[in-house]
Design a protein around this motif. Structure first.
Motif, PDB file in Angstrom:
ATOM      1  N   SER A 167     -16.097   7.040  36.588  1.00 32.72           N
ATOM      2  CA  SER A 167     -16.181   7.718  38.084  1.00 32.72           C
ATOM      3  C   SER A 167     -16.907   6.886  39.276  1.00 32.72           C
ATOM      4  O   SER A 167     -17.455   6.008  38.882  1.00 32.72           O
ATOM      5  N   HIS A 168     -16.677   7.316  40.354  1.00 27.47           N
ATOM      6  CA  HIS A 168     -17.240   6.768  41.417  1.00 27.47           C
ATOM      7  C   HIS A 168     -18.666   7.085  41.279  1.00 27.47           C
ATOM      8  O   HIS A 168     -19.164   8.051  40.856  1.00 27.47           O
ATOM      9  N   THR A 169     -19.480   6.064  41.434  1.00 29.29           N
ATOM     10  CA  THR A 169     -21.053   6.093  41.648  1.00 29.29           C
ATOM     11  C   THR A 169     -21.567   5.682  42.927  1.00 29.29           C
ATOM     12  O   THR A 169     -20.976   4.699  43.556  1.00 29.29           O
ATOM     13  N   ALA A 170     -22.735   6.185  43.463  1.00 25.77           N
ATOM     14  CA  ALA A 170     -23.514   5.752  44.483  1.00 25.77           C
ATOM     15  C   ALA A 170     -24.058   4.305  44.157  1.00 25.77           C
ATOM     16  O   ALA A 170     -24.459   3.674  45.249  1.00 25.77           O
ATOM     17  N   LEU A 171     -24.165   3.781  43.015  1.00 25.65           N
ATOM     18  CA  LEU A 171     -24.710   2.540  42.563  1.00 25.65           C
ATOM     19  C   LEU A 171     -23.933   1.421  43.380  1.00 25.65           C
ATOM     20  O   LEU A 171     -24.240   0.186  43.597  1.00 25.65           O
TER      21      LEU A 171
ATOM     22  N   ASP B 255     -27.032  11.157  41.254  1.00 24.19           N
ATOM     23  CA  ASP B 255     -25.802  10.428  40.957  1.00 24.19           C
ATOM     24  C   ASP B 255     -25.857  10.578  39.318  1.00 24.19           C
ATOM     25  O   ASP B 255     -26.809  10.206  38.549  1.00 24.19           O
ATOM     26  N   GLU B 256     -24.610  10.981  38.752  1.00 21.27           N
ATOM     27  CA  GLU B 256     -24.503  11.380  37.456  1.00 21.27           C
ATOM     28  C   GLU B 256     -24.455  10.171  36.342  1.00 21.27           C
ATOM     29  O   GLU B 256     -25.045   9.892  35.385  1.00 21.27           O
ATOM     30  N   ILE B 257     -23.879   9.083  36.769  1.00 21.38           N
ATOM     31  CA  ILE B 257     -23.774   7.832  36.260  1.00 21.38           C
ATOM     32  C   ILE B 257     -25.007   7.199  36.103  1.00 21.38           C
ATOM     33  O   ILE B 257     -25.346   6.738  34.821  1.00 21.38           O
ATOM     34  N   ALA B 258     -25.873   7.257  37.108  1.00 25.94           N
ATOM     35  CA  ALA B 258     -27.288   6.522  37.097  1.00 25.94           C
ATOM     36  C   ALA B 258     -28.074   7.222  36.099  1.00 25.94           C
ATOM     37  O   ALA B 258     -28.709   6.712  35.421  1.00 25.94           O
ATOM     38  N   CYS B 259     -27.958   8.608  36.247  1.00 29.35           N
ATOM     39  CA  CYS B 259     -28.586   9.352  35.238  1.00 29.35           C
ATOM     40  C   CYS B 259     -28.388   9.060  33.692  1.00 29.35           C
ATOM     41  O   CYS B 259     -29.186   8.990  32.989  1.00 29.35           O
ATOM     42  N   LEU B 260     -26.914   8.997  33.333  1.00 31.81           N
ATOM     43  CA  LEU B 260     -26.622   8.659  32.117  1.00 31.81           C
ATOM     44  C   LEU B 260     -27.210   7.319  31.719  1.00 31.81           C
ATOM     45  O   LEU B 260     -27.683   6.778  30.746  1.00 31.81           O
ATOM     46  N   ILE B 261     -27.128   6.264  32.680  1.00 27.89           N
ATOM     47  CA  ILE B 261     -27.647   4.953  32.322  1.00 27.89           C
ATOM     48  C   ILE B 261     -29.057   5.232  31.929  1.00 27.89           C
ATOM     49  O   ILE B 261     -29.474   4.484  30.933  1.00 27.89           O
TER      50      ILE B 261
ATOM     51  N   LEU C 144     -32.110  -4.888  39.902  1.00 21.96           N
ATOM     52  CA  LEU C 144     -31.173  -3.863  40.182  1.00 21.96           C
ATOM     53  C   LEU C 144     -31.746  -2.374  39.634  1.00 21.96           C
ATOM     54  O   LEU C 144     -30.950  -1.404  39.939  1.00 21.96           O
ATOM     55  N   ALA C 145     -32.683  -2.388  38.490  1.00 21.71           N
ATOM     56  CA  ALA C 145     -32.916  -1.236  37.968  1.00 21.71           C
ATOM     57  C   ALA C 145     -33.527  -0.393  38.738  1.00 21.71           C
ATOM     58  O   ALA C 145     -33.326   0.941  38.622  1.00 21.71           O
ATOM     59  N   ARG C 146     -34.187  -0.803  40.038  1.00 21.64           N
ATOM     60  CA  ARG C 146     -34.839   0.131  40.856  1.00 21.64           C
ATOM     61  C   ARG C 146     -33.767   1.005  41.569  1.00 21.64           C
ATOM     62  O   ARG C 146     -34.112   2.114  41.811  1.00 21.64           O
ATOM     63  N   TYR C 147     -32.413   0.406  41.740  1.00 24.41           N
ATOM     64  CA  TYR C 147     -31.501   1.026  42.627  1.00 24.41           C
ATOM     65  C   TYR C 147     -30.804   2.249  41.547  1.00 24.41           C
ATOM     66  O   TYR C 147     -30.422   3.153  41.964  1.00 24.41           O
ATOM     67  N   VAL C 148     -30.940   1.949  40.264  1.00 23.15           N
ATOM     68  CA  VAL C 148     -30.262   2.929  39.361  1.00 23.15           C
ATOM     69  C   VAL C 148     -31.415   4.188  39.495  1.00 23.15           C
ATOM     70  O   VAL C 148     -30.819   5.386  39.378  1.00 23.15           O
ATOM     71  N   SER C 149     -32.481   3.762  39.571  1.00 26.70           N
ATOM     72  CA  SER C 149     -33.515   5.151  39.590  1.00 26.70           C
ATOM     73  C   SER C 149     -33.643   5.785  40.685  1.00 26.70           C
ATOM     74  O   SER C 149     -33.347   6.977  40.886  1.00 26.70           O
ATOM     75  N   GLU C 150     -33.223   5.018  41.967  1.00 30.34           N
ATOM     76  CA  GLU C 150     -32.912   5.794  43.236  1.00 30.34           C
ATOM     77  C   GLU C 150     -31.686   6.521  43.271  1.00 30.34           C
ATOM     78  O   GLU C 150     -31.903   7.649  43.760  1.00 30.34           O
ATOM     79  N   ALA C 151     -30.795   6.149  42.626  1.00 27.26           N
ATOM     80  CA  ALA C 151     -29.560   6.906  42.582  1.00 27.26           C
ATOM     81  C   ALA C 151     -29.619   7.940  41.917  1.00 27.26           C
ATOM     82  O   ALA C 151     -29.103   9.092  41.896  1.00 27.26           O
TER      83      ALA C 151
ATOM     84  N   GLY D 254     -29.863  -2.945  34.555  1.00 27.16           N
ATOM     85  CA  GLY D 254     -29.383  -3.480  36.028  1.00 27.16           C
ATOM     86  C   GLY D 254     -28.165  -3.902  35.349  1.00 27.16           C
ATOM     87  O   GLY D 254     -26.837  -3.758  36.131  1.00 27.16           O
ATOM     88  N   LYS D 255     -27.565  -4.495  34.250  1.00 32.96           N
ATOM     89  CA  LYS D 255     -26.334  -4.738  33.798  1.00 32.96           C
ATOM     90  C   LYS D 255     -25.306  -3.610  33.496  1.00 32.96           C
ATOM     91  O   LYS D 255     -24.281  -3.692  33.753  1.00 32.96           O
ATOM     92  N   GLN D 256     -25.817  -2.574  33.002  1.00 30.48           N
ATOM     93  CA  GLN D 256     -25.227  -1.401  32.934  1.00 30.48           C
ATOM     94  C   GLN D 256     -24.704  -0.891  33.982  1.00 30.48           C
ATOM     95  O   GLN D 256     -23.551  -0.547  34.392  1.00 30.48           O
ATOM     96  N   ALA D 257     -25.614  -1.116  35.282  1.00 29.26           N
ATOM     97  CA  ALA D 257     -25.335  -0.639  36.630  1.00 29.26           C
ATOM     98  C   ALA D 257     -23.940  -1.384  37.165  1.00 29.26           C
ATOM     99  O   ALA D 257     -22.968  -0.929  37.690  1.00 29.26           O
ATOM    100  N   ILE D 258     -23.952  -2.802  36.900  1.00 34.94           N
ATOM    101  CA  ILE D 258     -22.852  -3.513  37.273  1.00 34.94           C
ATOM    102  C   ILE D 258     -21.566  -3.311  36.704  1.00 34.94           C
ATOM    103  O   ILE D 258     -20.723  -2.963  37.281  1.00 34.94           O
ATOM    104  N   ASN D 259     -21.756  -2.757  35.479  1.00 39.22           N
ATOM    105  CA  ASN D 259     -20.557  -2.548  34.528  1.00 39.22           C
ATOM    106  C   ASN D 259     -20.229  -1.191  35.045  1.00 39.22           C
ATOM    107  O   ASN D 259     -18.751  -1.045  35.307  1.00 39.22           O
TER     108      ASN D 259
END
Length: 346
Positions: A210-214, A259-265, A247-254, A194-199
């Motif tokens: 990059s732009h992210t759906a997050l 979403d490349e950023i979510a995948c990398l996280i 927020l981790a659930r939305y990273v998985s969803e993205a 979740g913290k990485q997603a905010i970052n």
């Protein structure tokens, strides 16, 4: 005459505390539940109180059971009858003696933690009038591992709100890695993700990433309108470890939406968890051995990318490792540890 019970087993976790009285075969005679026993989160006095409450409730149930005289199964009349004789004098407010008391308690990470938690244990036993010939205190993660593997060699990886890794080899030696908390550790956990997603959202807003759906997903979930409001939320009283872990659930969803950023996280989360597990393997000399890998926690149970990438990493360096999920509650590990102490005295 003080009544005697063979074993008191306590799983003092960060969410709940479960205390169980058991016989020499590991059968539960009574149990009691209370809240968090992790003094690092709940505070020393509240944690000690919950520990006391769990033991007191188990003792109360034991007294009720002794008074009612529950009949044993026909297949085990002799041993159960002996247990009834041993518990016949138990009262809720009277003294009780146990041969062995084993505690698996969250937050036991350093020598200072041990001193604090052992003090809590002594206090809880005194308050409940329970004495013991032998007291054993260990981190609750070790209990979870023993409960999952039945004492066989294995590595436990927990990635829920926080993260930690434990291992035990065929000589019974144990080791751990991680578990340093959200401020400086917990890599690969729900909070870390979740913290990485905010970052990532704020980096994208700056133009440094990059732009992210997050961005849209996090703002909608938190009821915010802009990235600046997200920044303000992070430093507000509304911010918490649990809310960030959600927020981790939305990273998985993205990630599932491409979403490349979510995948990398998520890939980095899996890699961080494996780094910790590999450290444990190295400490215990398990890389070429056969052992079970137990995956616990919401991140590993609900996120296919993290789980599959972690499993692939294990297969690449330790082909004899078997990936599995825990099928037993941690309390069974505490009981197993207690039975070993009763039978072998070490």
């Amino acid at each position: 005459m003080t009544a005697t019970v063979p074993l008191l087993a306590v799983d003092g976790g960060g969410t709940k505390c479960l205390a169980v009285f058991a016989d020499t075969e590991g059968r539960m005679l009574a149990s009691g539940r209370a809240g968090s026993c992790n003094y690092q989160g709940a505070g020393r006095e509240p944690a000690a109180l919950e520990l006391t409450r769990a033991i007191q409730e188990a003792k109360r149930q034991l007294a009720v059971s002794a008074a009612v005289g529950n009949k044993p199964p026909e297949s085990d009349v002799e041993s159960a009858s002996l247990a009834q004789k041993e518990t016949a004098n138990i009262t809720e407010d009277g003294p009780l003696h146990v041969t062995c008391a084993v505690f698996g308690v969250a937050g036991l990470d350093t020598e200072h933690d041990r001193q604090v938690i052992e003090g809590m244990v002594r206090e809880a036993l005194a308050r409940t009038e329970v004495t013991a010939d032998r007291i054993f205190v260990e981190n609750d993660g070790v209990a979870a591992l023993l409960g999952a593997t039945g004492g066989a060699p294995g590595i436990l990886i927990i990635a829920g709100t926080g993260s930690i890794m434990f291992g035990i080899n065929d000589q019974g030696k144990s080791a751990r890695s991680g578990g340093w908390g959200h401020r400086i550790g917990d890599e690969g956990s729900g909070y870390w993700i979740g913290k990485q997603a905010i970052n990532a959202v704020l980096r994208g807003f700056d133009g440094r990433g990059s732009h992210t759906a997050l961005t849209g997903k996090l703002l909608r979930h938190l009821g915010l309108r802009t990235e600046e409001e997200l920044f303000n939320w992070v430093y507000s009283a509304e911010y918490s470890v649990n809310k960030t872990a959600e927020l981790a659930r939305y990273v998985s969803e993205a990630e599932q939406e491409g979403d490349e950023i979510a995948c990398l996280i998520l890939e980095t989360a899996a890699d961080e968890l494996f780094l910790g597990a590999r450290s444990v393997m190295s400490k215990l000399g398990m890389a070429t051995a056969s052992f079970t890998v137990i995956l616990q926690g919401g991140v590993l149970q609900n996120n296919p990318l993290v789980r599959n990438r972690l499993a692939a990493a294990f297969r690449s360096v330790s082909p004899l490792a078997l990936i599995d999920e825990a099928k037993k509650e941690p309390i069974y590990g505490v009981i197993a540890q207690g039975l070993q102490l009763l039978r072998h005295g070490n």
